[in-house]
Enzyme design. Sequence first.
Site: not given
Ligand code: PA5
Length: 437
Positions: A276, A297, A411
């Site tokens: 990410e 394996h 989303k």
């Molecule tokens: O690293 C990030 O920002 C994301 O992975 C969030 O943690 C994830 O999308 C969850 O978001 P939130 O904590 O706003 O529900």
Amino acid sequence: MVNVVLDKQLQQKLQTIDNRDEEIFCRLQQGTGLGNDFLGWLHLPQDLSEDIVGAIENTAQRLQKIAEKIVVVGIGGSYLGARAVISALQTNFVTPKHEVIYAGNHLSQDYMVDLLHLLDTTDYAIIVISKSGTTTEPAVAFKLLKQHCEQKYGKANAKERIVCITDKEKGALKVMATQEQYETFVIPDNVGGRYSVLTPVGLLPIAVAGFNIRNILNGAKAMQKNLSVLNENNCALLYAKVRNYWLANGKSIEVLASFEPRFYYLIEWWKQLFGESEGKNNKGLFPTGLLYTTDLHSMGQYMQQGQRIMFETFLSVKQSGNTCQVPFDENNLDKLNFIAGKTLKEINEKAELGTILAHQQGGVPTLKIEIETLDEQTIGELIYFFEFSCGLSAYMLEVNPFDQPGVESYKTNMFALLNKPGYEKEAKEIQTQIERL
Ligand code: PA5
């Protein structure tokens, strides 16, 4: 401490610090790079106040008293860090006194129905975590769990069993927490989800699971001190450089491999952290993970002879807290007497070395990240090490390590398909795309 070991020649080459390293390092340390309003994690181990640590411990003890199981509701950075630490530290096959279970990290109906059945007959508490307070998966799970909890314990008692971790003022979860008077912890503004394991987001579930969060913070603190100095022993800089070196030399995948199954969720957390943070603007290594020898394996064939598009990082623990020796058998029926007397640890190490040599011969460059033992202190070190490496590595790629604009696309489509008010235009657009399918 964390040790990064690689091919001697490459190590020598990459350990030499040049102007670019200095510039990248300063960008992170002095907060002059992209996304610098999300650098709170950098000083968290040092800066987390005694008040917060004490409050987390108190709440953890309170929840332990009233619940056998604690449901942690969250997705991505809001649950993976806690899950990584808890599953790395937990003893196999021992049902913990206070078991942490997870919800809100997908939308499976079967999972939710099974969970609600389990909770019918279990005393439980809920920790709901969402920085934005608006993420659909945890919001839906929490809605169902809250209803279950209120029906089971009554509205007033349910309040004692629900703790929220969210933004200090924004989001639907914050509004609900205030209205319902739930105990609440704040996720600092300047810490993004995947860098939040050393805030209440990770620390409260970890403390409820029975682990000493001060030891984890001490490990992270030691690593913070260690990495704050730019020199050739800076292991995070070395790791960030080797990743970018292999990316520039034709490798597009990094496999984080371990011979320790307890690292399953640590690898998941690592995948999110790097995937990410770096996967944007058509850039970034694709981070994936394998657990050996199990996956030798299944994926071993590909690793040995498939497309040569990956390098491999082995995550190893030098010492085990247990001993288990292979017994001797007079008749040697299973032909295993050649390893009689050896510990499983020794055999696993030989499997690791054999794999490293085989994969190198097969054209997969390898490196190793080692810790001495697996405990609270070293897991704290490892978390900070990976976070710091990730910041540096993303800056080397010239991307913002702290945003995730691409996550919004699915989303938007999902909301359009579910006819969420405000998504009418997207719903029309998506209809054309669906008709083409
Ligand atoms: O690293 C990030 O920002 C994301 O992975 C969030 O943690 C994830 O999308 C969850 O978001 P939130 O904590 O706003 O529900």
